[in-house]
Design a protein around this motif. Structure first.
Motif, PDB file in Angstrom:
ATOM      1  N   ALA A 167      12.079  33.124  23.606  1.00 44.58           N
ATOM      2  CA  ALA A 167      11.449  34.452  23.631  1.00 44.58           C
ATOM      3  C   ALA A 167      11.248  34.908  22.190  1.00 44.58           C
ATOM      4  O   ALA A 167      12.201  34.945  21.399  1.00 44.58           O
ATOM      5  N   THR A 168       9.995  35.203  21.831  1.00 45.82           N
ATOM      6  CA  THR A 168       9.647  35.453  20.425  1.00 45.82           C
ATOM      7  C   THR A 168       8.574  36.516  20.313  1.00 45.82           C
ATOM      8  O   THR A 168       7.570  36.457  21.029  1.00 45.82           O
ATOM      9  N   ASP A 169       8.757  37.447  19.397  1.00 42.02           N
ATOM     10  CA  ASP A 169       7.657  38.346  19.031  1.00 42.02           C
ATOM     11  C   ASP A 169       6.999  37.763  17.787  1.00 42.02           C
ATOM     12  O   ASP A 169       7.575  37.797  16.694  1.00 42.02           O
ATOM     13  N   LEU A 170       5.787  37.250  17.952  1.00 35.58           N
ATOM     14  CA  LEU A 170       5.121  36.538  16.854  1.00 35.58           C
ATOM     15  C   LEU A 170       4.701  37.462  15.716  1.00 35.58           C
ATOM     16  O   LEU A 170       4.286  36.991  14.654  1.00 35.58           O
ATOM     17  N   ALA A 171       4.797  38.758  15.928  1.00 34.94           N
ATOM     18  CA  ALA A 171       4.465  39.698  14.862  1.00 34.94           C
ATOM     19  C   ALA A 171       5.656  39.941  13.925  1.00 34.94           C
ATOM     20  O   ALA A 171       5.539  40.680  12.954  1.00 34.94           O
ATOM     21  N   ASP A 172       6.786  39.299  14.239  1.00 32.17           N
ATOM     22  CA  ASP A 172       8.030  39.544  13.508  1.00 32.17           C
ATOM     23  C   ASP A 172       8.395  38.278  12.717  1.00 32.17           C
ATOM     24  O   ASP A 172       8.650  37.224  13.312  1.00 32.17           O
ATOM     25  N   LEU A 173       8.436  38.387  11.386  1.00 27.65           N
ATOM     26  CA  LEU A 173       8.687  37.211  10.538  1.00 27.65           C
ATOM     27  C   LEU A 173      10.021  36.546  10.877  1.00 27.65           C
ATOM     28  O   LEU A 173      10.106  35.316  10.988  1.00 27.65           O
ATOM     29  N   GLY A 174      11.062  37.364  11.078  1.00 25.33           N
ATOM     30  CA  GLY A 174      12.386  36.805  11.397  1.00 25.33           C
ATOM     31  C   GLY A 174      12.345  36.034  12.711  1.00 25.33           C
ATOM     32  O   GLY A 174      12.960  34.963  12.844  1.00 25.33           O
ATOM     33  N   ALA A 175      11.609  36.560  13.687  1.00 25.84           N
ATOM     34  CA  ALA A 175      11.508  35.891  14.983  1.00 25.84           C
ATOM     35  C   ALA A 175      10.739  34.576  14.855  1.00 25.84           C
ATOM     36  O   ALA A 175      11.073  33.580  15.505  1.00 25.84           O
ATOM     37  N   LEU A 176       9.728  34.564  13.985  1.00 27.10           N
ATOM     38  CA  LEU A 176       8.973  33.317  13.759  1.00 27.10           C
ATOM     39  C   LEU A 176       9.880  32.245  13.156  1.00 27.10           C
ATOM     40  O   LEU A 176       9.839  31.080  13.563  1.00 27.10           O
ATOM     41  N   GLU A 177      10.712  32.665  12.193  1.00 30.10           N
ATOM     42  CA  GLU A 177      11.641  31.709  11.569  1.00 30.10           C
ATOM     43  C   GLU A 177      12.638  31.187  12.595  1.00 30.10           C
ATOM     44  O   GLU A 177      12.939  29.988  12.637  1.00 30.10           O
ATOM     45  N   ALA A 178      13.116  32.090  13.450  1.00 30.37           N
ATOM     46  CA  ALA A 178      14.073  31.677  14.488  1.00 30.37           C
ATOM     47  C   ALA A 178      13.405  30.716  15.478  1.00 30.37           C
ATOM     48  O   ALA A 178      14.024  29.755  15.943  1.00 30.37           O
ATOM     49  N   LEU A 179      12.128  30.958  15.776  1.00 30.60           N
ATOM     50  CA  LEU A 179      11.396  30.072  16.692  1.00 30.60           C
ATOM     51  C   LEU A 179      11.258  28.677  16.090  1.00 30.60           C
ATOM     52  O   LEU A 179      11.529  27.664  16.769  1.00 30.60           O
ATOM     53  N   ALA A 180      10.837  28.615  14.824  1.00 34.16           N
ATOM     54  CA  ALA A 180      10.656  27.304  14.180  1.00 34.16           C
ATOM     55  C   ALA A 180      11.978  26.537  14.147  1.00 34.16           C
ATOM     56  O   ALA A 180      12.028  25.326  14.387  1.00 34.16           O
ATOM     57  N   GLU A 181      13.068  27.256  13.906  1.00 30.00           N
ATOM     58  CA  GLU A 181      14.406  26.642  13.857  1.00 30.00           C
ATOM     59  C   GLU A 181      14.809  26.154  15.248  1.00 30.00           C
ATOM     60  O   GLU A 181      15.252  25.005  15.421  1.00 30.00           O
ATOM     61  N   ASN A 224      -2.679  37.570  15.817  1.00 23.52           N
ATOM     62  CA  ASN A 224      -3.801  36.615  15.916  1.00 23.52           C
ATOM     63  C   ASN A 224      -3.979  35.759  14.679  1.00 23.52           C
ATOM     64  O   ASN A 224      -4.540  34.678  14.768  1.00 23.52           O
ATOM     65  N   LEU A 225      -3.519  36.249  13.531  1.00 23.90           N
ATOM     66  CA  LEU A 225      -3.800  35.484  12.297  1.00 23.90           C
ATOM     67  C   LEU A 225      -2.556  35.190  11.455  1.00 23.90           C
ATOM     68  O   LEU A 225      -2.267  34.036  11.157  1.00 23.90           O
ATOM     69  N   THR A 226      -1.808  36.252  11.108  1.00 25.68           N
ATOM     70  CA  THR A 226      -0.647  36.011  10.229  1.00 25.68           C
ATOM     71  C   THR A 226       0.371  35.109  10.925  1.00 25.68           C
ATOM     72  O   THR A 226       0.898  34.161  10.320  1.00 25.68           O
ATOM     73  N   GLY A 227       0.643  35.380  12.203  1.00 23.98           N
ATOM     74  CA  GLY A 227       1.625  34.583  12.957  1.00 23.98           C
ATOM     75  C   GLY A 227       1.260  33.100  12.954  1.00 23.98           C
ATOM     76  O   GLY A 227       2.084  32.248  12.551  1.00 23.98           O
ATOM     77  N   PRO A 228       0.036  32.746  13.385  1.00 23.66           N
ATOM     78  CA  PRO A 228      -0.343  31.323  13.369  1.00 23.66           C
ATOM     79  C   PRO A 228      -0.264  30.692  11.983  1.00 23.66           C
ATOM     80  O   PRO A 228       0.177  29.546  11.835  1.00 23.66           O
ATOM     81  N   MET A 229      -0.680  31.443  10.948  1.00 26.10           N
ATOM     82  CA  MET A 229      -0.636  30.864   9.596  1.00 26.10           C
ATOM     83  C   MET A 229       0.800  30.624   9.148  1.00 26.10           C
ATOM     84  O   MET A 229       1.119  29.586   8.551  1.00 26.10           O
ATOM     85  N   LEU A 230       1.700  31.585   9.453  1.00 28.80           N
ATOM     86  CA  LEU A 230       3.097  31.423   9.029  1.00 28.80           C
ATOM     87  C   LEU A 230       3.788  30.324   9.831  1.00 28.80           C
ATOM     88  O   LEU A 230       4.538  29.513   9.273  1.00 28.80           O
ATOM     89  N   LEU A 231       3.535  30.281  11.126  1.00 33.65           N
ATOM     90  CA  LEU A 231       4.182  29.253  11.955  1.00 33.65           C
ATOM     91  C   LEU A 231       3.729  27.862  11.516  1.00 33.65           C
ATOM     92  O   LEU A 231       4.533  26.923  11.451  1.00 33.65           O
ATOM     93  N   THR A 232       2.446  27.752  11.195  1.00 38.77           N
ATOM     94  CA  THR A 232       1.939  26.473  10.684  1.00 38.77           C
ATOM     95  C   THR A 232       2.670  26.091   9.400  1.00 38.77           C
ATOM     96  O   THR A 232       3.100  24.944   9.224  1.00 38.77           O
ATOM     97  N   MET A 248       5.578  26.888   8.556  1.00 38.52           N
ATOM     98  CA  MET A 248       6.986  26.547   8.836  1.00 38.52           C
ATOM     99  C   MET A 248       7.137  25.144   9.432  1.00 38.52           C
ATOM    100  O   MET A 248       8.119  24.458   9.154  1.00 38.52           O
ATOM    101  N   VAL A 249       6.169  24.719  10.259  1.00 39.89           N
ATOM    102  CA  VAL A 249       6.337  23.411  10.916  1.00 39.89           C
ATOM    103  C   VAL A 249       5.722  22.271  10.109  1.00 39.89           C
ATOM    104  O   VAL A 249       6.043  21.105  10.334  1.00 39.89           O
ATOM    105  N   LEU A 250       4.845  22.604   9.166  1.00 35.19           N
ATOM    106  CA  LEU A 250       4.094  21.569   8.440  1.00 35.19           C
ATOM    107  C   LEU A 250       4.998  20.591   7.668  1.00 35.19           C
ATOM    108  O   LEU A 250       4.798  19.365   7.766  1.00 35.19           O
TER     109      LEU A 250
END
Ligand SMILES: NC(=O)c1ccc[n+]([C@@H]2O[C@H](COP(=O)([O-])OP(=O)(O)OC[C@H]3O[C@@H](n4cnc5c(N)ncnc54)[C@H](OP(=O)(O)O)[C@@H]3O)[C@@H](O)[C@H]2O)c1
Length: 281
Positions: free
Chosen positions: A62-76, A111-119, A121-123
């Motif tokens: 469960a992730t809010d993609l608008a939240d940087l900390g949540a994006l980091e937790a998702l990638a982890e 729509n934009l910042t989340g996908p760019m940051l997640l990319t 993180m996983v790249l």
């Protein structure tokens, strides 16, 4: 990239709509999945269905993609992944002079910042493991602007531009990783256009809409054939995307008078009426 059994795909926005169909088709191809969205219960229900239908491993975060900390937790939490499908997105047909700053910022974040940051993180993991593909679910609205949808169009143009630039960086750098933009027009059967039809009774005719199953196939084709953009739309929408750069005035005139423009204008008017009722009440 060749899709092989046992690879892992992270699909965002998989609690409903197109993300469920994308996840379903990837599971059918033998991939294990990590599903992300905010709604934990809906994600778990989708995961249970997919496990039962495919026998694959399906985890949820469960992730809010608008939240940087949540994006980091998702990638982890996702761990090593081979395919990232940045599918989560929000629309919001509305007159631009009536939008709040918060809503504009939220659309850009999801729509934009989340996908760019997640990319981002996983790249590194993909590069280290020597394979990976990123699929960004953009929109025909990222190729041809749509009225009453400035934040949406802007973010989808951004996502297409991000994808194209990343592909070129990958090629210039010899990376074993690539990226694709999948650009749906209007999809019938599930998702935000289907929701607009249900909520506002907007007509489906003349929109060049495509059936739901084409979206999963488009993702698979994008990965396996390493395609830059895949348009999932029929009729005039496809042509408009192709000629919009060479003949912008002609496309603008046709777009302003199109069924899609009328539909978004009607939705914006209906939302204005709801907001006015809520304000008065
Ligand atoms: N349907 C179409 O006709 C169409 C056409 C062109 C492009 N697209 C694109 O296709 C993608 C999928 O759209 P859809 O039609 O399936 O829309 P949808 O039915 O509204 O689903 C959107 C998904 O995004 C998730 N999401 C929204 N905000 C989020 C946030 N802050 N954090 C995490 N997840 C969030 C939602 O889950 P939660 O609410 O649980 O968080 C949901 O799973 C979008 O990028 C959209 O722009 C769709």
């Amino acid at each position: 990239m060749e899709i092989e059994k046992g690879q892992v795909a992270l699909v965002t926005g998989a609690s409903r709509g197109l993300g469920v169909e994308i996840a379903r088709q990837l599971a059918q191809r033998g991939l294990d999945l990590v599903l992300a969205a905010r709604s934990a219960a809906a994600l778990d229900a989708v995961a249970a269905d997919l496990r039962a239908a495919s026998g694959r491993q399906v985890r949820t975060v469960a992730t809010d993609l608008a939240d940087l900390g949540a994006l980091e937790a998702l990638a982890e939490a996702a761990g090593p992944i081979d395919i990232l499908v940045n599918n989560a997105g929000i629309e919001g047909a509305q007159a631009y002079d009536e939008r709040s700053a918060a809503e504009i910022a939220q659309t850009i974040a999801v729509n934009l910042t989340g996908p760019m940051l997640l990319t981002r993180m996983v790249l590194p993991g993909m590069l280290t493991r020597g394979r990976g593909h990123i699929v960004n679910i953009a929109s025909v609205a990222g190729l041809v602007a749509v009225p009453f949808n400035e934040p949406y169009s802007a973010t989808k143009f951004g996502l297409v531009g991000f994808t194209r630039a990343l592909r070129m960086t990958a090629q210039a750098s010899g990376w074993p990783v690539s990226a694709s933009a999948v650009c749906p027009g209007f999809i019938d059967g599930a998702g935000m256009f289907e929701a607009l039809k249900q909520e506002f009774g907007v007509p489906a005719e003349g929109m060049g809409s495509a059936p739901l199953d084409q979206i999963g196939q488009a993702v698979v084709d994008a990965i396996e054939q390493d395609l830059p953009d895949v348009i999932v739309a029929q009729g005039d929408l496809r042509q408009a995307a192709a000629i919009s750069i060479l003949q912008p005035l002609a496309v603008e005139a046709a777009s302003v008078g199109s069924p899609a423009a009328a539909m978004f204008q009607a939705v914006a008017a209906a939302r204005r009426a709801v907001a006015e009722r809520n304000h008065a009440g």
